[in-house]
Design a protein around this motif. Structure first.
Motif, PDB file in Angstrom:
ATOM      1  N   UNK A  49       0.802  -1.211   0.000  1.00 38.96           N
ATOM      2  CA  UNK A  49       0.000   0.000   0.000  1.00 38.96           C
ATOM      3  C   UNK A  49       0.833   1.258   0.000  1.00 38.96           C
ATOM      4  N   UNK A  50       0.419   2.239   0.798  1.00 36.91           N
ATOM      5  CA  UNK A  50       1.102   3.537   0.846  1.00 36.91           C
ATOM      6  C   UNK A  50       2.513   3.425   1.398  1.00 36.91           C
ATOM      7  N   UNK A  51       2.835   2.319   2.076  1.00 39.36           N
ATOM      8  CA  UNK A  51       4.166   2.150   2.671  1.00 39.36           C
ATOM      9  C   UNK A  51       5.207   1.604   1.694  1.00 39.36           C
ATOM     10  N   UNK A  52       4.812   1.216   0.492  1.00 39.37           N
ATOM     11  CA  UNK A  52       5.771   0.650  -0.467  1.00 39.37           C
ATOM     12  C   UNK A  52       6.891   1.643  -0.743  1.00 39.37           C
ATOM     13  N   UNK A  53       8.126   1.172  -0.609  1.00 40.13           N
ATOM     14  CA  UNK A  53       9.296   1.989  -0.872  1.00 40.13           C
ATOM     15  C   UNK A  53       9.771   2.806   0.311  1.00 40.13           C
ATOM     16  N   UNK A  54       9.043   2.794   1.436  1.00 39.79           N
ATOM     17  CA  UNK A  54       9.465   3.541   2.619  1.00 39.79           C
ATOM     18  C   UNK A  54      10.558   2.790   3.372  1.00 39.79           C
ATOM     19  N   UNK A  55      11.234   3.503   4.261  1.00 35.51           N
ATOM     20  CA  UNK A  55      12.259   2.924   5.137  1.00 35.51           C
ATOM     21  C   UNK A  55      13.410   2.293   4.339  1.00 35.51           C
ATOM     22  N   UNK A  56      13.706   2.885   3.197  1.00 34.40           N
ATOM     23  CA  UNK A  56      14.826   2.408   2.392  1.00 34.40           C
ATOM     24  C   UNK A  56      14.551   1.133   1.615  1.00 34.40           C
ATOM     25  N   UNK A  57      13.313   0.712   1.547  1.00 31.77           N
ATOM     26  CA  UNK A  57      12.975  -0.547   0.880  1.00 31.77           C
ATOM     27  C   UNK A  57      13.019  -0.404  -0.642  1.00 31.77           C
ATOM     28  N   UNK A  58      13.292  -1.534  -1.324  1.00 27.51           N
ATOM     29  CA  UNK A  58      13.238  -1.596  -2.775  1.00 27.51           C
ATOM     30  C   UNK A  58      11.794  -1.824  -3.192  1.00 27.51           C
ATOM     31  N   UNK A  59      11.300  -0.998  -4.100  1.00 29.84           N
ATOM     32  CA  UNK A  59       9.931  -1.137  -4.576  1.00 29.84           C
ATOM     33  C   UNK A  59       9.785  -2.397  -5.428  1.00 29.84           C
ATOM     34  N   UNK A  60       8.568  -2.882  -5.608  1.00 31.18           N
ATOM     35  CA  UNK A  60       8.368  -4.106  -6.403  1.00 31.18           C
ATOM     36  C   UNK A  60       8.960  -3.998  -7.802  1.00 31.18           C
ATOM     37  N   UNK A  61       9.718  -5.027  -8.203  1.00 28.89           N
ATOM     38  CA  UNK A  61      10.324  -5.034  -9.525  1.00 28.89           C
ATOM     39  C   UNK A  61      10.803  -6.444  -9.862  1.00 28.89           C
ATOM     40  N   UNK A  62      10.897  -6.723 -11.151  1.00 32.33           N
ATOM     41  CA  UNK A  62      11.486  -7.967 -11.653  1.00 32.33           C
ATOM     42  C   UNK A  62      10.900  -9.214 -10.972  1.00 32.33           C
ATOM     43  N   UNK A  63       9.599  -9.381 -11.095  1.00 34.36           N
ATOM     44  CA  UNK A  63       8.890 -10.518 -10.519  1.00 34.36           C
ATOM     45  C   UNK A  63       8.453 -11.458 -11.637  1.00 34.36           C
ATOM     46  N   UNK A  64       8.647 -12.761 -11.432  1.00 33.62           N
ATOM     47  CA  UNK A  64       8.206 -13.762 -12.392  1.00 33.62           C
ATOM     48  C   UNK A  64       7.430 -14.860 -11.672  1.00 33.62           C
ATOM     49  N   UNK A  65       6.291 -15.235 -12.237  1.00 33.16           N
ATOM     50  CA  UNK A  65       5.473 -16.315 -11.686  1.00 33.16           C
ATOM     51  C   UNK A  65       5.026 -17.189 -12.840  1.00 33.16           C
ATOM     52  N   UNK A  66       5.166 -18.517 -12.696  1.00 33.20           N
ATOM     53  CA  UNK A  66       4.797 -19.398 -13.803  1.00 33.20           C
ATOM     54  C   UNK A  66       4.273 -20.739 -13.306  1.00 33.20           C
ATOM     55  N   UNK A  67       3.386 -21.317 -14.100  1.00 31.68           N
ATOM     56  CA  UNK A  67       2.925 -22.704 -13.957  1.00 31.68           C
ATOM     57  C   UNK A  67       2.328 -23.010 -12.592  1.00 31.68           C
TER      58      UNK A  67
END
Length: 234
Positions: free
Chosen positions: A103-121
């Motif tokens: 939610x609104x906390x994504x990327x706070x506190x020095x965190x890496x935001x969502x990226x390079x995700x793969x899901x299969x099968x």
């Protein structure tokens, strides 16, 4: 550690996949240990889900750089069921940052935001008729291949939009836009809307996907702007 250096199964972290045991904590633990604690991108390992039904009672949070794969969408199933019949999370599965913030906390506190995700099968599904399945939130580069996304609504529920559930919801922001996300050979069913967004996004592709038992396959909010490079049948 030698095993993790070569191959990681969700069962190494305590998941059972028998359709009875609650695997929520074990799956989120595996995702945290493999992709949040490990800072070296080059040695992160994919997380394998052997065939089975992985019962969950809470939302699964997929962090940056995660790669999840199963033994086929009809064989590896992650299924949400409320633990008490009344408390239901908003989503079966959602993207999160490297601290598993959402939610609104994504990327706070020095965190890496969502990226390079793969899901299969594999499949993500819910038994709850008020719950959405997948939230793609502020994700930069994602790929979903041969994934079933299954709500619980049946044909009798889909004559109007009253239930207002979604199998795929995309959320974006100016600072962290959702961009370059592909769904290929996915099966999308059992909700009011198959794909829904009310945000500006770029590079969202759905190809070779099956939309079945939905009030509307794709719903785009009135406020968004769409940049279309080319049109594809879905």
């Amino acid at each position: 550690q030698n095993k993790l250096d070569d191959f990681a199964s969700v069962r190494d972290f305590g998941a059972v996949g028998d359709g009875v045991t609650d695997d929520t904590v074990a799956i989120n633990r595996a995702l945290y240990q493999l992709f949040c604690r490990e800072s070296n991108e080059e040695v992160r390992r994919s997380l394998f889900f052997p065939a089975g039904i992985y019962l969950i009672t809470g939302t699964i949070k997929i962090p940056p750089y995660a790669k999840l794969y199963g033994e086929g969408a009809d064989s590896t199933i992650v299924r949400y069921t409320s633990s008490d019949g009344s408390t239901i999370d908003d989503y079966v599965v959602r993207t999160a940052d490297s601290l598993q913030q959402t939610g609104a906390n994504i990327g706070n506190n020095g965190a890496i935001a969502p990226r390079n995700i793969e899901v299969s099968s594999m499949s993500f599904e819910t038994t709850e008729d008020t719950q959405d399945v997948l939230l793609i939130e502020k994700l930069n580069q994602g790929y979903f291949d041969s994934v079933n996304l299954m709500g619980s609504l049946v044909e009798a529920d889909l004559s109007d939009a009253a239930d207002d559930t979604k199998t795929i919801t995309v959320v974006s922001s100016t600072a962290l836009p959702t961009t370059q996300v592909t769904f290929d050979k996915c099966y999308i069913t059992g909700a009011t809307y198959g794909f829904y967004t009310d945000y500006n996004t770029a590079g969202i592709t759905l190809s070779n996907c099956t939309f079945y038992l939905l009030y509307r396959g794709v719903a785009l909010g009135a406020a968004i702007k769409i940049a279309i490079a080319h049109q594809q049948d879905v």
